[in-house]
Design an enzyme around this catalytic site. Structure first.
Site, PDB file in Angstrom:
ATOM      1  N   PHE A 122       7.320   0.879   1.540  1.00 48.88           N
ATOM      2  CA  PHE A 122       7.492  -0.119   0.478  1.00 48.88           C
ATOM      3  C   PHE A 122       7.028   0.494  -0.828  1.00 48.88           C
ATOM      4  O   PHE A 122       5.840   0.814  -0.974  1.00 48.88           O
ATOM      5  CB  PHE A 122       6.624  -1.326   0.869  1.00 48.88           C
ATOM      6  CG  PHE A 122       6.639  -2.515  -0.042  1.00 48.88           C
ATOM      7  CD1 PHE A 122       7.654  -3.459   0.039  1.00 48.88           C
ATOM      8  CD2 PHE A 122       5.603  -2.733  -0.948  1.00 48.88           C
ATOM      9  CE1 PHE A 122       7.636  -4.601  -0.774  1.00 48.88           C
ATOM     10  CE2 PHE A 122       5.580  -3.866  -1.756  1.00 48.88           C
ATOM     11  CZ  PHE A 122       6.611  -4.801  -1.661  1.00 48.88           C
ATOM     12  N   LEU A 124       6.373  -0.204  -4.430  1.00 54.59           N
ATOM     13  CA  LEU A 124       6.218  -1.110  -5.573  1.00 54.59           C
ATOM     14  C   LEU A 124       5.297  -0.465  -6.622  1.00 54.59           C
ATOM     15  O   LEU A 124       5.659  -0.344  -7.783  1.00 54.59           O
ATOM     16  CB  LEU A 124       5.638  -2.452  -5.087  1.00 54.59           C
ATOM     17  CG  LEU A 124       5.387  -3.537  -6.144  1.00 54.59           C
ATOM     18  CD1 LEU A 124       6.707  -4.039  -6.733  1.00 54.59           C
ATOM     19  CD2 LEU A 124       4.634  -4.732  -5.524  1.00 54.59           C
ATOM     20  N   PRO A 127       1.855   4.751 -11.015  1.00 53.24           N
ATOM     21  CA  PRO A 127       0.586   5.202 -11.602  1.00 53.24           C
ATOM     22  C   PRO A 127       0.002   4.194 -12.592  1.00 53.24           C
ATOM     23  O   PRO A 127      -1.204   4.015 -12.657  1.00 53.24           O
ATOM     24  CB  PRO A 127       0.962   6.516 -12.295  1.00 53.24           C
ATOM     25  CG  PRO A 127       2.155   7.014 -11.538  1.00 53.24           C
ATOM     26  CD  PRO A 127       2.894   5.808 -11.055  1.00 53.24           C
ATOM     27  N   ARG A 268     -29.789   0.406  22.698  1.00 52.51           N
ATOM     28  CA  ARG A 268     -30.794   1.087  21.871  1.00 52.51           C
ATOM     29  C   ARG A 268     -32.157   0.400  22.009  1.00 52.51           C
ATOM     30  O   ARG A 268     -32.260  -0.823  21.833  1.00 52.51           O
ATOM     31  CB  ARG A 268     -30.321   1.028  20.409  1.00 52.51           C
ATOM     32  CG  ARG A 268     -31.348   1.421  19.388  1.00 52.51           C
ATOM     33  CD  ARG A 268     -31.455   2.907  19.260  1.00 52.51           C
ATOM     34  NE  ARG A 268     -32.298   3.263  18.120  1.00 52.51           N
ATOM     35  CZ  ARG A 268     -32.844   4.458  17.972  1.00 52.51           C
ATOM     36  NH1 ARG A 268     -32.650   5.402  18.879  1.00 52.51           N
ATOM     37  NH2 ARG A 268     -33.572   4.719  16.916  1.00 52.51           N
ATOM     38  N   GLY A 340     -28.327   1.788  12.337  1.00 47.91           N
ATOM     39  CA  GLY A 340     -29.384   2.522  11.617  1.00 47.91           C
ATOM     40  C   GLY A 340     -28.897   3.897  11.190  1.00 47.91           C
ATOM     41  O   GLY A 340     -27.719   4.089  10.876  1.00 47.91           O
ATOM     42  N   GLU A 364      -2.123  -4.130  -0.859  1.00 46.97           N
ATOM     43  CA  GLU A 364      -1.314  -5.364  -0.772  1.00 46.97           C
ATOM     44  C   GLU A 364      -1.872  -6.454  -1.698  1.00 46.97           C
ATOM     45  O   GLU A 364      -1.887  -7.642  -1.349  1.00 46.97           O
ATOM     46  CB  GLU A 364      -1.132  -5.824   0.669  1.00 46.97           C
ATOM     47  CG  GLU A 364      -0.220  -4.852   1.392  1.00 46.97           C
ATOM     48  CD  GLU A 364       0.506  -5.383   2.597  1.00 46.97           C
ATOM     49  OE1 GLU A 364       0.760  -6.597   2.668  1.00 46.97           O
ATOM     50  OE2 GLU A 364       0.829  -4.559   3.471  1.00 46.97           O
ATOM     51  N   GLY A 365      -2.357  -6.008  -2.849  1.00 51.06           N
ATOM     52  CA  GLY A 365      -2.938  -6.920  -3.839  1.00 51.06           C
ATOM     53  C   GLY A 365      -4.440  -6.927  -3.688  1.00 51.06           C
ATOM     54  O   GLY A 365      -4.957  -7.324  -2.636  1.00 51.06           O
ATOM     55  N   THR A 366      -5.158  -6.485  -4.728  1.00 52.98           N
ATOM     56  CA  THR A 366      -6.622  -6.470  -4.649  1.00 52.98           C
ATOM     57  C   THR A 366      -7.121  -7.895  -4.389  1.00 52.98           C
ATOM     58  O   THR A 366      -6.404  -8.870  -4.663  1.00 52.98           O
ATOM     59  CB  THR A 366      -7.251  -5.999  -5.975  1.00 52.98           C
ATOM     60  OG1 THR A 366      -6.887  -6.948  -6.996  1.00 52.98           O
ATOM     61  CG2 THR A 366      -6.788  -4.605  -6.371  1.00 52.98           C
TER      62      THR A 366
HETATM   63  N1  CAA Z   1       7.469 -15.836  -4.208  1.00 53.02           N
HETATM   64  C1  CAA Z   1       8.626 -15.819  -4.910  1.00 53.02           C
HETATM   65  N2  CAA Z   1       8.666 -15.635  -6.256  1.00 53.02           N
HETATM   66  C2  CAA Z   1       7.495 -15.462  -6.899  1.00 53.02           C
HETATM   67  C3  CAA Z   1       6.254 -15.482  -6.222  1.00 53.02           C
HETATM   68  C4  CAA Z   1       6.274 -15.689  -4.827  1.00 53.02           C
HETATM   69  N3  CAA Z   1       5.132 -15.712  -4.132  1.00 53.02           N
HETATM   70  N4  CAA Z   1       5.272 -15.274  -7.119  1.00 53.02           N
HETATM   71  C5  CAA Z   1       5.853 -15.150  -8.315  1.00 53.02           C
HETATM   72  N5  CAA Z   1       7.200 -15.253  -8.172  1.00 53.02           N
HETATM   73  C6  CAA Z   1       8.208 -15.224  -9.237  1.00 53.02           C
HETATM   74  C7  CAA Z   1       7.882 -16.319 -10.252  1.00 53.02           C
HETATM   75  O1  CAA Z   1       8.466 -17.542  -9.876  1.00 53.02           O
HETATM   76  C8  CAA Z   1       8.493 -15.748 -11.506  1.00 53.02           C
HETATM   77  O2  CAA Z   1       9.893 -15.952 -11.451  1.00 53.02           O
HETATM   78  P1  CAA Z   1      10.722 -16.538 -12.710  1.00 53.02           P
HETATM   79  O3  CAA Z   1      10.628 -15.511 -13.771  1.00 53.02           O
HETATM   80  O4  CAA Z   1      12.080 -16.697 -12.157  1.00 53.02           O
HETATM   81  O5  CAA Z   1      10.024 -17.800 -13.089  1.00 53.02           O
HETATM   82  C9  CAA Z   1       8.277 -14.249 -11.367  1.00 53.02           C
HETATM   83  O6  CAA Z   1       8.107 -14.009  -9.971  1.00 53.02           O
HETATM   84  C10 CAA Z   1       7.071 -13.739 -12.127  1.00 53.02           C
HETATM   85  O7  CAA Z   1       5.928 -14.405 -11.633  1.00 53.02           O
HETATM   86  P2  CAA Z   1       4.560 -14.408 -12.400  1.00 53.02           P
HETATM   87  O8  CAA Z   1       4.793 -14.843 -13.815  1.00 53.02           O
HETATM   88  O9  CAA Z   1       3.594 -15.194 -11.603  1.00 53.02           O
HETATM   89  O10 CAA Z   1       4.184 -12.856 -12.428  1.00 53.02           O
HETATM   90  P3  CAA Z   1       2.862 -12.185 -12.971  1.00 53.02           P
HETATM   91  O11 CAA Z   1       3.265 -10.879 -13.492  1.00 53.02           O
HETATM   92  O12 CAA Z   1       2.067 -13.099 -13.842  1.00 53.02           O
HETATM   93  O13 CAA Z   1       1.897 -12.030 -11.686  1.00 53.02           O
HETATM   94  C11 CAA Z   1       1.116 -11.158  -9.599  1.00 53.02           C
HETATM   95  C12 CAA Z   1       2.269 -11.662 -10.479  1.00 53.02           C
HETATM   96  C13 CAA Z   1       0.806 -12.231  -8.595  1.00 53.02           C
HETATM   97  C14 CAA Z   1      -0.151 -10.763 -10.329  1.00 53.02           C
HETATM   98  C15 CAA Z   1       1.783  -9.928  -8.948  1.00 53.02           C
HETATM   99  O14 CAA Z   1       2.006  -8.929  -9.915  1.00 53.02           O
HETATM  100  C16 CAA Z   1       1.011  -9.361  -7.797  1.00 53.02           C
HETATM  101  O15 CAA Z   1       1.076  -9.871  -6.682  1.00 53.02           O
HETATM  102  N6  CAA Z   1       0.290  -8.241  -8.051  1.00 53.02           N
HETATM  103  C17 CAA Z   1      -0.296  -7.487  -6.987  1.00 53.02           C
HETATM  104  C18 CAA Z   1       0.648  -6.412  -6.553  1.00 53.02           C
HETATM  105  C19 CAA Z   1       0.471  -6.040  -5.135  1.00 53.02           C
HETATM  106  O16 CAA Z   1       0.146  -6.842  -4.272  1.00 53.02           O
HETATM  107  N7  CAA Z   1       0.724  -4.783  -4.849  1.00 53.02           N
HETATM  108  C20 CAA Z   1       0.655  -4.326  -3.515  1.00 53.02           C
HETATM  109  C21 CAA Z   1       1.458  -3.094  -3.355  1.00 53.02           C
HETATM  110  S1  CAA Z   1       1.984  -2.886  -1.729  1.00 53.02           S
HETATM  111  C22 CAA Z   1       0.743  -2.165  -0.905  1.00 53.02           C
HETATM  112  O17 CAA Z   1      -0.363  -2.101  -1.332  1.00 53.02           O
HETATM  113  C23 CAA Z   1       1.133  -1.764   0.451  1.00 53.02           C
HETATM  114  C24 CAA Z   1       0.320  -0.753   1.110  1.00 53.02           C
HETATM  115  O18 CAA Z   1      -0.001   0.268   0.580  1.00 53.02           O
HETATM  116  C25 CAA Z   1      -0.001  -0.962   2.505  1.00 53.02           C
END
Ligand code: CAA
Length: 399
Positions: A122, A124, A127, A268, A340, A364-366
């Site tokens: 995945f 996403l 940097p 222990r 320990g 997967e999101g802090t």
């Molecule tokens: N489901 C569907 N749509 C969603 C949604 C959800 N849960 N959450 C938001 N959206 C949509 C909103 O409806 C909005 O759509 P419209 O423009 O059509 O209205 C759009 O997405 C934007 O939403 P926000 O305004 O809420 O977006 P934001 O930028 O303010 O915030 C956030 C979003 C929640 C902070 C998001 O950026 C986020 O989750 N960040 C964390 C990223 C993350 O989890 N990364 C993990 C990487 S993967 C990983 O780590 C895997 C690994 O290594 C194992």
């Protein structure tokens, strides 16, 4: 609570437990030391028909749903957190195809993922785009029948092992999150390079890589859903479904650490008796066990909601992730404390649990982002209710 698990749940759990105990546990230290990808475990997972559990049956998967996925990840992580995520990330990578792919796209990629023939990841994060996923910059420009990709992805879990990559990229820079799309990149595409492998603190057997796209031409047929602009919502929907899996990894790590701590504390001796007989440590173990069970039930609850097709699971999935992963950090740290000085050395497997647990609070999101997601949903729910609870009373006088 086994009583609440169905025969199907128990079957998945038991098969995963067998793989974990017979094959993962004996290898965990070596995989960690050598930072070696657990290919032999992937083979066992195929043999035990656990790969592709979450993929619909018509594409060769088990259609087992999120709860069964969590049970498998929990059992694997109880023996090794790295193996748990090496497995779980295939669900994370393939959910966008399941939720947003066309029939043709599903038939093209899901069967190979279902059998474990090809792994998926995945893409996403970048940097400069971690928590702020919407600020990603990887650009995909349409040229004829292709999209030309330019940009860099960061912390790509399974990066070196996968052959299929779900890449989130900007197709229209003017449209914000609605200008983000999801496209499938396959290993070997000219201009797609698997970059540096990260030297990790924990989950060391998983390969986490940078990915680079330089004028990488990808057929337009690989654009998920055949539509531009659906990528961000697809990424968010995917994370809602995948976060219980990371939370299950955390539950497995916490349970695994508790198992070790209990066994160690019984064996222990200090002051002429097993340290488990000291009330101070008994209270610690009782708290650890209570926290693990509470986390487990929240994870299973969020998974059951997803399996039942409930709407608005974003909040509860984030709650499961934040609670289970904070629990894993606390319980694994306490387990090291219980060992320990021995716990701080590599003499025992316990320190690895603490290292493996740390990442669950980050990826997967802090957990700060999870709290933000929970709070946003709380406020939205509250705003949709008619105000009737908070009433200003007449001031009272005392005396
Ligand atoms: N489901 C569907 N749509 C969603 C949604 C959800 N849960 N959450 C938001 N959206 C949509 C909103 O409806 C909005 O759509 P419209 O423009 O059509 O209205 C759009 O997405 C934007 O939403 P926000 O305004 O809420 O977006 P934001 O930028 O303010 O915030 C956030 C979003 C929640 C902070 C998001 O950026 C986020 O989750 N960040 C964390 C990223 C993350 O989890 N990364 C993990 C990487 S993967 C990983 O780590 C895997 C690994 O290594 C194992």
């Amino acid at each position: 609570m086994n009583e609440l698990l169905t025969a199907e749940n128990l079957d998945y759990r038991d098969r995963a437990r067998e793989v974990a105990e017979k094959f993962v546990r004996p290898l965990a230290a070596e995989l960690d030391r050598e930072a070696r990808y657990p290919w032999e475990i992937i083979e066992k997972l195929k043999e035990y028909r656990l790969m592709g559990e979450w993929i619909p049956k018509e594409y060769g998967g088990g259609q087992g749903g999120v709860l069964n996925l969590c049970l498998i990840v929990e059992e694997l992580s109880r023996a090794c957190g790295g193996v748990g995520v090496a497995y779980a990330v295939n669900a994370l990578g393939s959910f966008p195809i399941i939720f947003g792919g066309t029939e043709e796209q599903k038939s093209r990629w899901l069967p190979d993922i279902a059998t474990g023939k090809r792994l998926i990841s995945f893409g996403l994060s970048e940097p400069t785009a971690g928590s702020d996923a919407a600020s990603l910059k990887t650009r995909a420009e349409k040229r004829g029948d292709c999209y030309v990709l330019n940009g860099d992805k960061k912390w790509n879990t399974n990066g070196g092992a996968a052959e299929i990559y779900t890449i989130f990229c900007v197709t229209d820079p003017e449209r914000g999150t609605r200008g983000i799309s999801a496209i499938i990149a396959e290993k070997g595409s000219p201009g797609f390079e698997i970059g540096r492998k990260e030297d990790l603190m924990g989950i060391r057997c998983v390969s986490v890589h940078n990915l680079h796209f330089r004028d990488c031409s990808i057929p337009a047929a690989n654009l998920l859903g055949g539509k531009e602009g659906i990528g961000f919502a697809l990424a968010m929907q995917t994370l809602d479904n995948a976060r219980p899996g990371v939370a299950a990894q955390a539950v497995g790590l916490a349970q695994g650490a508790l198992d070790l701590a209990l066994e160690y504390a019984r064996g222990r001796e200090q002051f002429g008796q097993p340290i488990v007989s000291f009330q101070g440590l008994q209270f610690m173990l009782a708290d650890m066990a209570t926290q693990v069970e509470a986390a487990r039930q929240l994870v299973y609850y969020s998974a059951r909601l997803l399996d039942a097709g409930a709407k608005n699971v974003t909040k509860v999935a984030a709650m499961a992730k934040v609670f289970a992963t904070d629990t894993a950090m606390k319980v694994t740290t306490d387990a090291v404390q219980l060992f320990g000085g021995y716990g701080y050395c590599r003499d025992y497997p316990i320190e690895k649990y603490m290292r493996d647990a740390k990442i669950t609070q980050i990826y997967e999101g802090t957990n700060q982002i999870q709290r933000l997601v929970i709070a946003r949903n709380l406020i939205k729910e509250s705003a949709s209710m008619e105000p009737k609870l908070v009433e200003k009373r007449e001031p009272t006088t005392v005396g």
